[in-house]
Design a protein around this motif. Structure first.
Motif, PDB file in Angstrom:
ATOM      1  N   UNK A   1       0.821  -1.203   0.000  1.00  0.00           N
ATOM      2  CA  UNK A   1       0.000   0.000   0.000  1.00  0.00           C
ATOM      3  C   UNK A   1       0.861   1.261   0.000  1.00  0.00           C
ATOM      4  N   UNK A   2       1.992   1.197   0.716  1.00  0.00           N
ATOM      5  CA  UNK A   2       2.890   2.358   0.752  1.00  0.00           C
ATOM      6  C   UNK A   2       3.457   2.617  -0.641  1.00  0.00           C
ATOM      7  N   UNK A   3       3.850   1.538  -1.330  1.00  0.00           N
ATOM      8  CA  UNK A   3       4.393   1.682  -2.684  1.00  0.00           C
ATOM      9  C   UNK A   3       3.319   2.229  -3.628  1.00  0.00           C
ATOM     10  N   UNK A   4       2.093   1.739  -3.481  1.00  0.00           N
ATOM     11  CA  UNK A   4       0.990   2.203  -4.317  1.00  0.00           C
ATOM     12  C   UNK A   4       0.755   3.701  -4.131  1.00  0.00           C
ATOM     13  N   UNK A   5       0.716   4.159  -2.879  1.00  0.00           N
ATOM     14  CA  UNK A   5       0.501   5.583  -2.626  1.00  0.00           C
ATOM     15  C   UNK A   5       1.671   6.411  -3.154  1.00  0.00           C
ATOM     16  N   UNK A   6       2.861   5.898  -3.018  1.00  0.00           N
ATOM     17  CA  UNK A   6       4.049   6.634  -3.487  1.00  0.00           C
ATOM     18  C   UNK A   6       4.024   6.791  -5.000  1.00  0.00           C
ATOM     19  N   UNK A   7       3.744   5.697  -5.702  1.00  0.00           N
ATOM     20  CA  UNK A   7       3.714   5.761  -7.166  1.00  0.00           C
ATOM     21  C   UNK A   7       2.574   6.660  -7.653  1.00  0.00           C
ATOM     22  N   UNK A   8       1.410   6.534  -7.029  1.00  0.00           N
ATOM     23  CA  UNK A   8       0.270   7.358  -7.440  1.00  0.00           C
ATOM     24  C   UNK A   8       0.547   8.837  -7.204  1.00  0.00           C
ATOM     25  N   UNK A   9       1.177   9.159  -6.062  1.00  0.00           N
ATOM     26  CA  UNK A   9       1.477  10.561  -5.783  1.00  0.00           C
ATOM     27  C   UNK A   9       2.462  11.122  -6.801  1.00  0.00           C
ATOM     28  N   UNK A  10       3.475  10.349  -7.156  1.00  0.00           N
ATOM     29  CA  UNK A  10       4.465  10.809  -8.139  1.00  0.00           C
ATOM     30  C   UNK A  10       3.807  11.085  -9.489  1.00  0.00           C
ATOM     31  N   UNK A  11       2.919  10.191  -9.894  1.00  0.00           N
ATOM     32  CA  UNK A  11       2.260  10.354 -11.194  1.00  0.00           C
ATOM     33  C   UNK A  11       1.312  11.546 -11.186  1.00  0.00           C
ATOM     34  N   UNK A  12       0.514  11.672 -10.127  1.00  0.00           N
ATOM     35  CA  UNK A  12      -0.485  12.740 -10.073  1.00  0.00           C
ATOM     36  C   UNK A  12       0.162  14.112  -9.939  1.00  0.00           C
ATOM     37  N   UNK A  13       1.257  14.213  -9.209  1.00  0.00           N
ATOM     38  CA  UNK A  13       1.961  15.499  -9.105  1.00  0.00           C
ATOM     39  C   UNK A  13       2.524  15.906 -10.461  1.00  0.00           C
ATOM     40  N   UNK A  14       3.150  14.956 -11.146  1.00  0.00           N
ATOM     41  CA  UNK A  14       3.695  15.253 -12.479  1.00  0.00           C
ATOM     42  C   UNK A  14       2.581  15.580 -13.456  1.00  0.00           C
ATOM     43  N   UNK A  15       1.471  14.836 -13.375  1.00  0.00           N
ATOM     44  CA  UNK A  15       0.310  15.102 -14.228  1.00  0.00           C
ATOM     45  C   UNK A  15      -0.198  16.526 -14.019  1.00  0.00           C
ATOM     46  N   UNK A  16      -0.317  16.963 -12.782  1.00  0.00           N
ATOM     47  CA  UNK A  16      -0.823  18.306 -12.489  1.00  0.00           C
ATOM     48  C   UNK A  16       0.097  19.374 -13.063  1.00  0.00           C
ATOM     49  N   UNK A  17       1.406  19.186 -12.891  1.00  0.00           N
ATOM     50  CA  UNK A  17       2.359  20.182 -13.387  1.00  0.00           C
ATOM     51  C   UNK A  17       2.333  20.265 -14.916  1.00  0.00           C
ATOM     52  N   UNK A  18       2.351  19.114 -15.571  1.00  0.00           N
ATOM     53  CA  UNK A  18       2.367  19.090 -17.037  1.00  0.00           C
ATOM     54  C   UNK A  18       1.057  19.649 -17.590  1.00  0.00           C
ATOM     55  N   UNK A  19      -0.066  19.261 -17.011  1.00  0.00           N
ATOM     56  CA  UNK A  19      -1.363  19.735 -17.499  1.00  0.00           C
ATOM     57  C   UNK A  19      -1.519  21.233 -17.313  1.00  0.00           C
ATOM     58  N   UNK A  20      -1.005  21.762 -16.192  1.00  0.00           N
ATOM     59  CA  UNK A  20      -1.087  23.210 -15.961  1.00  0.00           C
ATOM     60  C   UNK A  20      -0.301  23.975 -17.014  1.00  0.00           C
ATOM     61  N   UNK A  21       0.890  23.487 -17.345  1.00  0.00           N
ATOM     62  CA  UNK A  21       1.716  24.151 -18.361  1.00  0.00           C
ATOM     63  C   UNK A  21       1.027  24.096 -19.726  1.00  0.00           C
ATOM     64  N   UNK A  22       0.516  22.918 -20.098  1.00  0.00           N
ATOM     65  CA  UNK A  22      -0.161  22.778 -21.390  1.00  0.00           C
ATOM     66  C   UNK A  22      -1.410  23.646 -21.456  1.00  0.00           C
ATOM     67  N   UNK A  23      -2.152  23.740 -20.346  1.00  0.00           N
ATOM     68  CA  UNK A  23      -3.361  24.558 -20.327  1.00  0.00           C
ATOM     69  C   UNK A  23      -3.035  26.030 -20.520  1.00  0.00           C
ATOM     70  N   UNK A  24      -1.975  26.497 -19.870  1.00  0.00           N
ATOM     71  CA  UNK A  24      -1.570  27.898 -20.018  1.00  0.00           C
ATOM     72  C   UNK A  24      -1.164  28.193 -21.461  1.00  0.00           C
ATOM     73  N   UNK A  25      -0.429  27.264 -22.076  1.00  0.00           N
ATOM     74  CA  UNK A  25       0.019  27.465 -23.463  1.00  0.00           C
ATOM     75  C   UNK A  25      -1.172  27.542 -24.413  1.00  0.00           C
TER      76      UNK A  25
END
Length: 373
Positions: A1-25
């Motif tokens: 469960x710890x590994x699952x939360x860690x991987x999900x957090x890494x993906x969702x944080x990167x997703x948020x950053x990339x999507x915000x940049x693309x949305x602004x562009x």
């Protein structure tokens, strides 16, 4: 469960950053387009941010799948580069288990994209179409800003007023310049300039609007020549043309999803398949991204990034092309867009199981060589 939360957090944080940049562009490009129309007097500057707000769901429904795809590539690529994935593999983390963990954030994004695609985006498009229709009913007087030259018809008509009343009914210090084009042969006949002390708007019974100018002059002639004609007038009427607003929004994009379901119109059926395809796109790109994110620490995390993006672009481009062919009736509705998803789903399965199959085939080959050796 710890590994699952860690991987999900890494993906969702990167997703948020990339999507915000693309949305602004993307929003910056669209905002510049609408701002240019406002500068030409075709749009009221007060509705620009309202239009952009209603367009956000339509932007996000296409940005989020790409953001998730890049999120997997960048987040998992960093874990491979820093040998964290190697440690996880040593504890029993296989590619199939990693895929199972990755489906959780993919499901979350797919539900959000489905909400946008099936609900919010059509509503936003409908509101933008309503605003643009209201703007299309305006005349240049309704969008005129005092103290600024306003160009219409590609610069063929320029209007200026020094003062403008709050109800836009009375103007002071009016200047209008317009190119005179012959109706018979379409040739340029010079320019006509109108100046007046004041003016007001009048609406005729047929709905046409005129600007009635008082106490002014009209100048007709060709620049560079001295044969200008000057006319003094007490009252002069000018027909107010409607601004021409260009819009990339299609009519069916504003139709609610509930009306698309069960419709026999092929165009509506194609639109429904497109809206359903976008959430499905999320799961297929997840299947593609997980094996593509695996990199050798010696090669760097960006080695497979460009081929992966090209693969995603090919997927999306093929979907759009198939949608166009579906609109034209060249693809049966029963086949629709599903064959594109099936094709790339097969590519994802091949990428996911290629390494185990390769190792299995190599082991069999080595066993046969030993047996015959």
């Amino acid at each position: 469960m710890i590994v699952f939360r860690y991987l999900s957090r890494e993906v969702l944080v990167t997703l948020s950053a990339v999507s915000a940049v693309l949305l602004v562009i993307i929003m910056s490009g669209r905002f510049i387009k609408y701002l240019a129309q406002a500068a030409q007097g075709a749009l009221d500057p007060g509705v620009l941010f309202l239009i952009m707000g209603f367009r956000i769901p339509g932007f996000l429904q296409l940005i989020l799948p790409l953001g998730l795809f890049l999120g997997f590539l960048l987040a998992y690529g960093r874990l491979y580069l820093e040998s964290e994935m190697t440690v996880l593999s040593a504890t029993g983390m296989s590619q199939q288990r990693l895929m199972a963990y990755s489906l959780a954030p993919a499901l979350l994004v797919a539900l959000l994209v489905a909400w946008l695609s099936l609900g919010l985006a059509p509503q936003g498009v409908s509101q933008v179409a309503r605003i643009l229709n209201e703007q299309d009913a305006l005349t240049e007087l309704d969008t005129l800003v005092p103290g600024r030259f306003q160009a219409l018809k590609g610069g063929g008509r320029v209007t200026y007023t020094e003062t403008l009343s709050g109800d836009r009914g009375e103007l002071g210090g009016v200047f209008i310049s317009e190119k005179r084009i012959s109706r018979q042969d379409g040739k340029d006949r010079g320019i006509g300039v109108l100046v007046a002390e004041k003016g007001h708007q009048e609406i005729q019974p047929d709905g046409s609007r005129y600007l009635i100018l008082k106490n002014g002059y009209r100048y007709d002639g060709n620049p560079g020549k001295a044969d200008y004609r000057i006319i003094q007038y007490e009252t002069y009427g000018v027909l107010l043309p409607k601004p021409e607003i260009s819009s990339e929004i299609g009519e069916r994009e504003a139709v609610p999803t509930s009306e698309l379901i069960g419709s026999n119109d092929p165009r509506y059926q194609a639109e429904l398949q497109w809206r359903l395809s976008i959430p499905l796109l999320v799961f297929v790109v997840t299947l593609l991204a997980v094996p593509l994110s695996k990199v050798n620490p010696r090669q760097g995390r960006f080695l497979k990034l460009l081929p992966a993006i090209l693969l995603y672009m090919a997927y999306l481009a093929l979907l759009i092309a198939a949608r166009g062919q579906l609109d034209k009736g060249r693809i049966p509705m029963s086949v629709g867009l599903w064959w594109v998803h099936g094709l790339f789903f097969s590519v994802g399965l091949l990428l996911l199981y290629w390494e185990p199959l390769r190792l299995k085939w190599a082991a069999r080959r080595d066993a046969r060589e030993v047996a015959h050796g």
